[in-house]
Design a protein around this motif. Structure first.
Motif: not given
Length: 209
Positions: A20, A88-89, A92, A191-196, A198-199
């Motif tokens: 991740s 994350a920001w 994204l 986007y996938v990186t930022g979402t991961i 963020g989660i």
């Protein structure tokens, strides 16, 4: 002393975390793309030493400090969550950049490359959490020699972390070239990186000890 189940468990956790995107991956990939594989591998040496700092700390029983002073653990979690949220920001936000996007970085000396890799690893909240919170869960006190168990399990994480981060270093240039030629894939990766991230930030902030 250490059973196969313990080794497999901590290895699975370490693998999930190294895959991740986080501070170590972002720094090593950026450095490898901008200054070459040699610079990336030198930086990886610093990252590995950062891992070993945590191994020694856990073996010495520093986890007991967090047990006695829960506020320190809470501060670590909140600080780590905020840092991952910021990463994350950065991925994204409008105009954000992929970790694999080519960028200009100063060509630093060997000493600075190693030092930056070390600091990135030591200050990485993901690594702090795996050692201070997750690793102790795989130690079985009834087996005795808790410090030795912690040392061996910690070394499993080091092996996994160094191996896969090394692969990122060696393939960063090729991945960057592939994504650069395919802007849509670059955006998807971002986007996938930022979402991961963020989660992971939210989970770190809200999950109980």
């Amino acid at each position: 002393m250490v059973e196969l189940g313990q080794v497999l468990g901590i290895t699975a956790v370490a693998l999930g975390m190294v895959l991740s995107p986080g501070p170590n991956m972002i720094y090593l990939v950026s450095r490898s793309i901008s200054q070459g594989r040699r610079a990336g591998l030198i930086s990886l040496g610093g990252v590995a030493c950062g891992f070993l700092v945590y191994v020694v700390a856990v073996t010495a029983g520093i986890v007991a400090v967090f047990t006695l002073v829960p506020a320190l653990y809470v501060a670590l979690k909140i600080g780590g969550a905020l840092y991952l949220g910021w990463l994350a920001w950065q991925a994204l936000k409008p105009g954000g950049r992929s970790a694999f996007a080519p960028r200009e970085l100063d060509h630093d000396s060997v000493r600075k490359l190693f030092g930056m890799g070390f600091l990135t690893s030591v200050l990485n909240p993901k690594i702090a959490i795996i050692y201070m919170s997750l690793l102790p869960q795989f130690v079985i006190p009834s087996h005795g020699h808790v410090a030795v168990q912690s040392l061996l399990l910690g070394l499993c994480q080091v092996i996994v972390g160094v191996t896969f981060n090394g692969l990122f270093v060696l393939t960063a240039g090729s991945i960057s070239g592939f994504l650069k030629a395919r802007p849509v894939w670059m955006r998807v990766q971002r986007y996938v990186t930022g979402t991961i991230l963020g989660i992971f930030a939210v989970r770190m902030a809200v999950e109980p000890k």
